[in-house]
Design an enzyme around this catalytic site. Sequence first.
Site, PDB file in Angstrom:
ATOM      1  CD  GLU A 279     -53.848  17.190  34.036  1.00 38.87           C
ATOM      2  OE1 GLU A 279     -53.495  18.357  34.590  1.00 38.87           O
ATOM      3  OE2 GLU A 279     -53.129  16.464  35.082  1.00 38.87           O
ATOM      4  CG  HIS A 300     -43.228  35.178  10.054  1.00 39.77           C
ATOM      5  ND1 HIS A 300     -42.177  35.224   9.035  1.00 39.77           N
ATOM      6  CD2 HIS A 300     -43.596  35.283  11.389  1.00 39.77           C
ATOM      7  CE1 HIS A 300     -42.797  35.938   9.082  1.00 39.77           C
ATOM      8  NE2 HIS A 300     -43.299  36.495  10.083  1.00 39.77           N
ATOM      9  CE  LYS A 414     -48.640  11.028  38.527  1.00 37.84           C
ATOM     10  NZ  LYS A 414     -49.442  11.837  39.476  1.00 37.84           N
TER      11      LYS A 414
HETATM   12  O1  PA5 Z   1     -54.456  19.732  37.489  1.00 36.98           O
HETATM   13  C1  PA5 Z   1     -54.300  18.448  38.683  1.00 36.98           C
HETATM   14  O2  PA5 Z   1     -54.434  18.892  39.244  1.00 36.98           O
HETATM   15  C2  PA5 Z   1     -52.645  18.372  38.375  1.00 36.98           C
HETATM   16  O3  PA5 Z   1     -52.063  19.289  37.296  1.00 36.98           O
HETATM   17  C3  PA5 Z   1     -51.342  18.490  39.453  1.00 36.98           C
HETATM   18  O4  PA5 Z   1     -51.774  19.963  39.831  1.00 36.98           O
HETATM   19  C4  PA5 Z   1     -50.746  17.908  39.556  1.00 36.98           C
HETATM   20  O5  PA5 Z   1     -50.074  17.145  39.056  1.00 36.98           O
HETATM   21  C5  PA5 Z   1     -49.717  18.354  40.827  1.00 36.98           C
HETATM   22  O6  PA5 Z   1     -50.145  18.098  41.701  1.00 36.98           O
HETATM   23  P1  PA5 Z   1     -49.516  17.849  43.345  1.00 36.98           P
HETATM   24  O7  PA5 Z   1     -49.751  19.117  43.374  1.00 36.98           O
HETATM   25  O8  PA5 Z   1     -50.540  16.451  43.727  1.00 36.98           O
HETATM   26  O9  PA5 Z   1     -48.443  17.868  43.026  1.00 36.98           O
END
Ligand code: PA5
Length: 426
Positions: A279, A300, A414
Amino acid sequence: MEMIKLNQDFVKDSLNVHELESLMDSASEMNQMLEKKTGKGADFLGWVDQPTRMEEKELTQIQDIADRLRQKSDVLVVIGIGGSYLGSKATIEALSPFFAHKKVIYAGINLNEKYLVQLLNYLKNKEFALCMISKSGTTLEPAVAFRQLRELAYRKYGDRAKERILAITNPRKGNLLELSKKEGYHLLSIPDDIGGRYSIFSPAGLLPIAYAGIDIRQLMDGARVMQIHTSSQNKGNLSEQYAALRNALYRQNFAVEILTTYSAQLEYVQRWWQQLFGESEGKENKGIFPAVAQFTTDLHSLGQYIQQGKRNLFETVIFDTYQPGEVTVQKEAEDFDGLNYLAGKSLAEINHKAFEGTLKAHVSGGVPNIVIELPKINEFILGQLFYFFMRSCGISGYLLGVNPFDQPGVEFYKQNMFKLLGRPGY
Ligand code: PA5
């Protein structure tokens, strides 16, 4: 003091020494940018000094709430997704027995109906508490699960359900904050300047870990030691090395990194790492694809590809060098299974040899290996490891030229999903 180590012996031959040296200098500059907050995403750098800035009273507050919830319940349901659950799950899985009853379970990590239905049924006869973690307070998966779980809690415990519900969210605004204040839930916050995947050392990571009975102070001690070690004043530190090595490999078209381990309890550490790097770096048509594999299990399944498939892979191996020798192979009078040659050897020793043999095979097959050695797996070492990876990821993202602290691409699915579901405004 026991520290994690980084071994470059199995990667250096694949790299140009001069390029690596110049990348080490750049890594050091990027590390300074993290500290001085002069790079991209500078508003989300609170995690950099979080281990040293966190006050003892905050840890006490987290431990107190965890203890209070533990007194009232046998199971904590943590509701959250992505960075809101992977850090605590990684730590709890790494430090808990494999086959014990789980004290902390997770919800809101998918939209799978069967999972939620079975969870609600499972909880009917359990004393449970809820810990809803969402920095934005609006993420669909945890929000939907929280609505169902709250309903169950109110049905089971009436108005006293409130004493069993904790929300961890943005300190200033959001639906979850408003709801929690109105209902009088326990409330903790994720600092404004810390994003989800960098939040393991905030209440989002620490509260479930404390509930599971794991020593959060030891974990923070490990993080603090690594924060100091990776400071830009310590030029050439472990995080600068890892970031420079990855970038040097990427420049030579090694586009996939496989994080491997021979310790099954580290599976969620791998998944946490995968989110952190995926990410943070995968944007602007750039980034190393972070894959994971468990050895020897996946030797494996994926072993064949790694040994002889497309040559764009490198591995980072996390190896736990501690060899307890608790289970040894016994000698049998009739050597029917042909294992007597192993007599007297422990399983840990055999695992170590599997690691050495695989390392040699993969390197000779054209897969460079970076090795991270753990002297053992405990809170102190894990605290170091998590901080080391976060610091490396920040440096590595800057070396790539991206903002490692945003995730604009996540919005695309989303928007389509909300439109299809008829959400107002979409
Ligand atoms: O690293 C990040 O920002 C994301 O993976 C969030 O943790 C994830 O989308 C969850 O978001 P939130 O804590 O706003 O629900």
